[in-house]
Design a protein around this motif. Structure first.
Motif, PDB file in Angstrom:
ATOM      1  N   MET A   1       0.840  -1.196   0.000  1.00  0.00           N
ATOM      2  CA  MET A   1       0.000   0.000   0.000  1.00  0.00           C
ATOM      3  C   MET A   1       0.879   1.251   0.000  1.00  0.00           C
ATOM      4  O   MET A   1       1.679   1.455   0.906  1.00  0.00           O
ATOM      5  CB  MET A   1      -0.895   0.022   1.243  1.00  0.00           C
ATOM      6  N   ARG A   2       0.726   2.031  -1.056  1.00  0.00           N
ATOM      7  CA  ARG A   2       1.425   3.311  -1.120  1.00  0.00           C
ATOM      8  C   ARG A   2       0.586   4.341  -0.370  1.00  0.00           C
ATOM      9  O   ARG A   2      -0.566   4.587  -0.735  1.00  0.00           O
ATOM     10  CB  ARG A   2       1.642   3.736  -2.567  1.00  0.00           C
ATOM     11  N   LEU A   3       1.143   4.923   0.664  1.00  0.00           N
ATOM     12  CA  LEU A   3       0.383   5.833   1.510  1.00  0.00           C
ATOM     13  C   LEU A   3       0.307   7.210   0.865  1.00  0.00           C
ATOM     14  O   LEU A   3       1.327   7.765   0.432  1.00  0.00           O
ATOM     15  CB  LEU A   3       1.021   5.941   2.881  1.00  0.00           C
ATOM     16  N   THR A   4      -0.902   7.757   0.816  1.00  0.00           N
ATOM     17  CA  THR A   4      -1.094   9.093   0.269  1.00  0.00           C
ATOM     18  C   THR A   4      -1.098  10.153   1.358  1.00  0.00           C
ATOM     19  O   THR A   4      -0.996  11.342   1.067  1.00  0.00           O
ATOM     20  CB  THR A   4      -2.422   9.166  -0.513  1.00  0.00           C
ATOM     21  N   ARG A   5      -1.221   9.723   2.614  1.00  0.00           N
ATOM     22  CA  ARG A   5      -1.154  10.628   3.764  1.00  0.00           C
ATOM     23  C   ARG A   5      -0.207  10.021   4.789  1.00  0.00           C
ATOM     24  O   ARG A   5      -0.226   8.823   5.023  1.00  0.00           O
ATOM     25  CB  ARG A   5      -2.534  10.835   4.395  1.00  0.00           C
ATOM     26  N   GLN A   6       0.589  10.857   5.425  1.00  0.00           N
ATOM     27  CA  GLN A   6       1.527  10.357   6.424  1.00  0.00           C
ATOM     28  C   GLN A   6       0.786   9.762   7.612  1.00  0.00           C
ATOM     29  O   GLN A   6      -0.104  10.389   8.182  1.00  0.00           O
ATOM     30  CB  GLN A   6       2.459  11.482   6.905  1.00  0.00           C
ATOM     31  N   LEU A   7       1.177   8.550   7.975  1.00  0.00           N
ATOM     32  CA  LEU A   7       0.651   7.901   9.170  1.00  0.00           C
ATOM     33  C   LEU A   7       1.798   7.594  10.120  1.00  0.00           C
ATOM     34  O   LEU A   7       2.939   7.346   9.695  1.00  0.00           O
ATOM     35  CB  LEU A   7      -0.082   6.602   8.819  1.00  0.00           C
ATOM     36  N   SER A   8       1.484   7.616  11.400  1.00  0.00           N
ATOM     37  CA  SER A   8       2.481   7.381  12.433  1.00  0.00           C
ATOM     38  C   SER A   8       2.032   6.223  13.322  1.00  0.00           C
ATOM     39  O   SER A   8       0.851   5.874  13.373  1.00  0.00           O
ATOM     40  CB  SER A   8       2.682   8.637  13.286  1.00  0.00           C
ATOM     41  N   LEU A   9       2.999   5.661  14.029  1.00  0.00           N
ATOM     42  CA  LEU A   9       2.734   4.516  14.892  1.00  0.00           C
ATOM     43  C   LEU A   9       3.274   4.757  16.287  1.00  0.00           C
ATOM     44  O   LEU A   9       4.353   5.332  16.462  1.00  0.00           O
ATOM     45  CB  LEU A   9       3.410   3.245  14.344  1.00  0.00           C
ATOM     46  N   LEU A  10       2.516   4.292  17.281  1.00  0.00           N
ATOM     47  CA  LEU A  10       3.029   4.023  18.612  1.00  0.00           C
ATOM     48  C   LEU A  10       2.980   2.514  18.790  1.00  0.00           C
ATOM     49  O   LEU A  10       1.977   1.887  18.408  1.00  0.00           O
ATOM     50  CB  LEU A  10       2.187   4.696  19.696  1.00  0.00           C
ATOM     51  N   ALA A  11       4.013   1.925  19.348  1.00  0.00           N
ATOM     52  CA  ALA A  11       4.069   0.463  19.428  1.00  0.00           C
ATOM     53  C   ALA A  11       4.557   0.016  20.796  1.00  0.00           C
ATOM     54  O   ALA A  11       5.536   0.557  21.329  1.00  0.00           O
ATOM     55  CB  ALA A  11       4.992  -0.093  18.340  1.00  0.00           C
ATOM     56  N   GLY A  12       3.861  -0.972  21.367  1.00  0.00           N
ATOM     57  CA  GLY A  12       4.247  -1.514  22.662  1.00  0.00           C
ATOM     58  C   GLY A  12       3.858  -2.976  22.772  1.00  0.00           C
ATOM     59  O   GLY A  12       3.126  -3.516  21.946  1.00  0.00           O
ATOM     60  N   ALA A  13       4.356  -3.619  23.802  1.00  0.00           N
ATOM     61  CA  ALA A  13       4.065  -5.034  24.040  1.00  0.00           C
ATOM     62  C   ALA A  13       4.026  -5.294  25.533  1.00  0.00           C
ATOM     63  O   ALA A  13       4.635  -4.557  26.329  1.00  0.00           O
ATOM     64  CB  ALA A  13       5.116  -5.923  23.372  1.00  0.00           C
ATOM     65  N   TRP A  14       3.297  -6.334  25.907  1.00  0.00           N
ATOM     66  CA  TRP A  14       3.301  -6.818  27.293  1.00  0.00           C
ATOM     67  C   TRP A  14       3.544  -8.312  27.273  1.00  0.00           C
ATOM     68  O   TRP A  14       2.764  -9.072  26.684  1.00  0.00           O
ATOM     69  CB  TRP A  14       1.982  -6.513  28.001  1.00  0.00           C
ATOM     70  N   LEU A  15       4.649  -8.730  27.892  1.00  0.00           N
ATOM     71  CA  LEU A  15       4.976 -10.146  28.030  1.00  0.00           C
ATOM     72  C   LEU A  15       4.940 -10.505  29.502  1.00  0.00           C
ATOM     73  O   LEU A  15       5.464  -9.758  30.341  1.00  0.00           O
ATOM     74  CB  LEU A  15       6.357 -10.464  27.453  1.00  0.00           C
ATOM     75  N   PRO A  16       4.342 -11.643  29.850  1.00  0.00           N
ATOM     76  CA  PRO A  16       4.278 -12.033  31.256  1.00  0.00           C
ATOM     77  C   PRO A  16       5.666 -12.305  31.816  1.00  0.00           C
ATOM     78  O   PRO A  16       6.589 -12.657  31.070  1.00  0.00           O
ATOM     79  CB  PRO A  16       3.422 -13.304  31.239  1.00  0.00           C
ATOM     80  N   PRO A  17       5.847 -12.147  33.128  1.00  0.00           N
ATOM     81  CA  PRO A  17       7.187 -12.294  33.702  1.00  0.00           C
ATOM     82  C   PRO A  17       7.685 -13.731  33.795  1.00  0.00           C
ATOM     83  O   PRO A  17       8.900 -13.958  33.811  1.00  0.00           O
ATOM     84  CB  PRO A  17       7.043 -11.684  35.102  1.00  0.00           C
ATOM     85  N   ASP A  18       6.790 -14.718  33.875  1.00  0.00           N
ATOM     86  CA  ASP A  18       7.222 -16.109  34.012  1.00  0.00           C
ATOM     87  C   ASP A  18       7.803 -16.625  32.706  1.00  0.00           C
ATOM     88  O   ASP A  18       7.352 -16.257  31.614  1.00  0.00           O
ATOM     89  CB  ASP A  18       6.060 -16.992  34.451  1.00  0.00           C
ATOM     90  N   ARG A  19       8.803 -17.531  32.823  1.00  0.00           N
ATOM     91  CA  ARG A  19       9.487 -18.070  31.658  1.00  0.00           C
ATOM     92  C   ARG A  19       9.629 -19.586  31.749  1.00  0.00           C
ATOM     93  O   ARG A  19       9.805 -20.145  32.830  1.00  0.00           O
ATOM     94  CB  ARG A  19      10.892 -17.457  31.515  1.00  0.00           C
ATOM     95  N   ASP A  20       9.531 -20.225  30.585  1.00  0.00           N
ATOM     96  CA  ASP A  20       9.859 -21.643  30.440  1.00  0.00           C
ATOM     97  C   ASP A  20      11.087 -21.700  29.551  1.00  0.00           C
ATOM     98  O   ASP A  20      11.015 -21.353  28.371  1.00  0.00           O
ATOM     99  CB  ASP A  20       8.689 -22.392  29.808  1.00  0.00           C
ATOM    100  N   THR A  21      12.228 -22.092  30.098  1.00  0.00           N
ATOM    101  CA  THR A  21      13.461 -22.061  29.327  1.00  0.00           C
ATOM    102  C   THR A  21      13.627 -23.331  28.505  1.00  0.00           C
ATOM    103  O   THR A  21      13.118 -24.406  28.854  1.00  0.00           O
ATOM    104  CB  THR A  21      14.690 -21.898  30.238  1.00  0.00           C
TER     105      THR A  21
END
Length: 345
Positions: A1-21
């Protein structure tokens, strides 16, 4: 998609603290050492206590707070997922909108398997391109992969599944902060590959009709028996080259443009990426390959969106530098997004 108007992004994520290695999975006999090497992940985030819509609300609320964006300003909320969202015959997007207070937004579910978050960004961009007066659009993803329905290490070939959520705000940049500038997004489909996730199964009348645990390996073995793995590899390579070429052209970048700092890979297993994604990507651009998934695993519908968040949180782009972020998902669809760090904040 060729953008005809400038668009901007805010980006974030949430990952849980527990881990399985991976080391723990091998030591406990849940994963072979050979498979662990092929996957190349060190650990996977695990959410035992928070369902996917709750994770999406956490990611979205933190993002909106950081950007100073009131939820009631949102015009559209797109939510993408792969696995069970916590209830049946129920709309997770509407739940997320309600919990955020986004009562003026239209909630929409996106079912594009692992490419859902990427397609959500494309749909949000198309909405804002078509309606200059529209308020910001929020794209969320969230998945968790728990037994007995999903073995995060072994349900599929070429990936292990991590739990987590992402949130990306697509907006017109009218007085709102921008983490990234969106320069292009392009998607190519390969619907002839839908059979990889169906195999030779008949279609059932109820969920989990083919077994109490989802087993994507079984359907992929059926695909390989009938068609050979080369059919997938060739098709994937063709589509990846196409989406990269089109996205770069729409962004006004040559493949070797010095402003193109990174080509970002999906969060698949290392061997799968070496076979399916790296060859066509290095043929398409000499930009440095960036793999951000070794400590997250494959995040269901959220790989591309999580990589946008990591570009921001890890300060990987200098002002004016660009990144091409690549993704794919069962069905199949392949998407490439071109973003840049703003020259001014």
């Amino acid at each position: 998609m060729r953008l005809t108007r400038q668009l901007s992004l805010l980006a974030g994520a949430w990952l849980p603290p527990d881990r399985d290695t991976a080391d723990l999975a091998v030591a406990s006999g849940r994963l072979s050492a050979a498979t662990a090497r092929d996957l190349g992940y060190t650990e996977l985030p695990v959410s035992a206590g928070t369902a996917p819509p709750g994770m999406a609300v956490r990611a979205a609320r933190a993002l909106l707070d950081r950007g100073g964006v009131p939820a009631e300003a949102l015009s559209l909320l797109l939510h993408a997922s792969v696995h069970h969202q916590g209830h049946d015959a129920w709309s997770a997007p509407h739940h997320i909108a309600d919990r955020l207070g986004a009562h003026r937004a239209t909630p929409v579910g996106v079912l594009q398997q692992c490419n859902g978050g990427a397609v959500g960004i494309e749909l949000a961009a198309a909405r804002l391109q078509g309606d200059p007066a529209a308020g910001p659009a929020l794209v969320t993803t969230a998945d968790r992969f728990l037994l007995p329905s999903w073995d995060r290490w072994l349900t599929d070939y070429g990936m292990a599944a991590g739990d987590g959520a992402t949130a990306v705000l697509v907006h017109h940049h009218r007085g709102l902060p921008a983490d990234l500038l969106l320069h292009a997004v392009h998607t190519e489909a390969a619907s002839e590959l839908e059979v990889m996730h169906r195999g030779d199964d008949e279609l059932d009348a109820a969920p989990l009709g083919h077994g109490s645990m989802i087993d994507v390996r079984r359907t992929k073995r059926a695909f390989v028996r009938e068609f050979g793995i080369e059919r997938f590899t060739k098709t994937a390579h063709d589509r990846i080259r196409a989406v990269v070429a089109r996205a770069l052209a729409d962004a006004g970048l040559a493949p070797d443009d010095p402003r193109l700092r990174y080509a970002v890979l999906p969060r698949l297993g290392a061997k799968a990426m070496r076979e399916a994604y790296v060859p066509p990507l290095v043929e398409s651009t000499p930009a440095e390959l960036l793999d951000l998934g070794r400590e997250s695993g494959h995040l269901g519908a959220g790989d591309l969106n999580a990589s946008l968040a990591d570009l921001v949180s890890r300060h990987l782009l200098e002002p004016g530098e660009h990144a091409l972020v690549l993704n794919g998902g069962g069905g199949f669809t392949f998407t490439a997004v071109v973003v840049a760090a703003p020259t001014t904040r």
